[in-house]
Design a protein around this motif. Structure first.
Motif, PDB file in Angstrom:
ATOM      1  N   SER A  38      -2.301  -4.804   8.405  1.00  0.00           N
ATOM      2  CA  SER A  38      -3.549  -3.782   8.618  1.00  0.00           C
ATOM      3  C   SER A  38      -4.508  -4.081   7.518  1.00  0.00           C
ATOM      4  N   ASP A  39      -3.930  -4.143   6.253  1.00  0.00           N
ATOM      5  CA  ASP A  39      -4.816  -4.134   5.106  1.00  0.00           C
ATOM      6  C   ASP A  39      -5.210  -5.490   5.034  1.00  0.00           C
ATOM      7  N   SER A  61      -8.070  -5.764   7.279  1.00  0.00           N
ATOM      8  CA  SER A  61      -9.417  -5.261   6.877  1.00  0.00           C
ATOM      9  C   SER A  61     -10.113  -6.000   5.656  1.00  0.00           C
ATOM     10  N   SER A 115     -13.904  -7.043   5.764  1.00  0.00           N
ATOM     11  CA  SER A 115     -14.659  -6.752   4.697  1.00  0.00           C
ATOM     12  C   SER A 115     -15.313  -7.807   3.979  1.00  0.00           C
ATOM     13  N   SER A 171      -8.343   1.884  14.274  1.00  0.00           N
ATOM     14  CA  SER A 171      -7.734   1.670  13.017  1.00  0.00           C
ATOM     15  C   SER A 171      -8.764   0.980  11.872  1.00  0.00           C
ATOM     16  N   LYS A 172      -8.383   0.967  10.913  1.00  0.00           N
ATOM     17  CA  LYS A 172      -9.500   0.581   9.934  1.00  0.00           C
ATOM     18  C   LYS A 172     -10.166  -0.641  10.310  1.00  0.00           C
ATOM     19  N   GLU A 227     -12.845  -0.268  12.852  1.00  0.00           N
ATOM     20  CA  GLU A 227     -13.775   0.827  12.335  1.00  0.00           C
ATOM     21  C   GLU A 227     -14.872  -0.304  11.451  1.00  0.00           C
ATOM     22  N   LEU A 228     -14.340  -0.982  10.798  1.00  0.00           N
ATOM     23  CA  LEU A 228     -15.427  -1.983   9.813  1.00  0.00           C
ATOM     24  C   LEU A 228     -16.214  -2.602  11.225  1.00  0.00           C
TER      25      LEU A 228
END
Lengths: 197, 197
Positions: free
Chosen positions: B68-69, B72, B76, B128-129, B132-133
């Motif tokens: 997930s990181d 993300s 980003s 989740s992250k 969301e972004l």
DNA sequence: GCTCCTGGAATGAACGATCGTTCTAATCGC
DNA sequence: GCGATTAGAACGATCGTTCATTCCAGGAGC
């Protein structure tokens, strides 16, 4: 009345079990639900379970088959009673939305059954009977000129991908309002993505 | 070279385990993979597994967190290097497609991890992250006028629902050609569904 | 009408397998 | 020499499944 079908829903052990496991699988998951749990909750003995379904996976298979057949019947009905691809697909999305609101457990099971760890041999939802019917309607719409010419998989995914994602959001508790509230906007977006003009 | 991080990927037991379980979970599923299996396949002893991850679910949680990181970070980066919502979302879809081809197991795990029976406390993928972004980019696009005004959930679902469904089809083996082949058509449909004009 | 017979359905205690976890002892890095 | 890490045998719990037994509806024979 002769009562030819003596197996009323409340007395038919098979239906009793299927109703029970739909709830249990949805709230705990397949692997966290033991056969003993199913027996206790449904009131059907362990021996009977194995008599009727063969094994634990057989229960899941029977449940999927039942729900899949019901959904296929609804889609077939729409295909026979609506003329244009636009109206057919629109009604399919509306039916999916309605089912999500009235029977969320059913919808949840249908969407994720194949991808959960059980039902190993079943094919994924997108190549199952109900989705095949929908795909055929899209194909017809492309022939008739309602839908732009393009890859059939792309068209079907584009048309139903948005609605399905909204359904998932609703099932996950992200959307508070019932899906009826979103229908017009969702369908407008979906149809724009593939409409001929 | 000082080799400050002595934990090279090949020697770091944590990374060794995560690489192993990604493959095992994908091919057999979480519940069909025993801790003993993980130990044998990764070469890390059972005791070490529990020392590093606490329990079996901890392994799945760590795997999800890592992937997930990484996702993300990619999203980003796109958000920082592309100006318009159109270009940002387009690049996100392209990245998702690329990841599906180069690391199908990762994509499969990300899409279905939350809905499989493990990871009970994790929130679903759509809240989740990474998602969301993406949602924030859509919101910005609506403010700037690139995207028609509508419910934010509807817009996000419509824009990414089609691409995600195509990814699922590819992961399920329904599509033979790599996703690159479908990208232009898919993105065209997706953008049409929400574009302002 | 009564008994006996038959076979499908239901029962639930018991079984072996396997699971996640623990624990103690050994080993490593510094 | 000491804390962090590794090792893997052992444990109790629980799982899916089996099976010897009981139940019960209804047809056959008399």
């Amino acid at each position: 009345m002769k009562s030819a079908n003596t197996a009323r829903r409340a007395d038919d052990p098979r239906q009793l079990v299927l109703d029970t496991v739909l709830a249990l699988f949805s709230e705990r998951g397949y692997f966290a639900t033991s056969v003993q749990d199913i027996s206790r909750e449904s009131g059907v003995s362990v021996g009977s379970l194995y008599h009727h379904f063969g094994d634990k996976a057989g229960i899941a298979r029977a449940l999927y088959q039942t729900l899949s057949d019901r959904m296929s019947a609804r889609i077939s009905w729409i295909g026979a009673h609506r003329k244009t691809a636009h109206d057919q697909c629109r009604d399919i999305v509306r039916t999916l939305f309605d089912m999500t609101e009235s029977e969320p457990l059913v919808m949840d099971f249908m969407l994720y059954a194949k991808h959960r760890d059980f039902l190993p041999e079943e094919k994924p939802i997108c190549s199952s009977k109900p989705f095949e019917l929908a795909r055929a309607m899209v194909a017809a719409g492309m022939v008739s000129g309602e839908i732009r010419p393009m890859d059939l998989n792309v068209a079907t995914s584009s048309l139903f991908g948005g609605p399905i994602r909204i359904i998932v959001s609703r099932l996950d508790g992200i959307l508070q309002a019932p899906l009826t509230h979103y229908f017009d906007e969702v369908w407008d977006c979906a149809w724009r993505s593939v409409a001929a003009r």
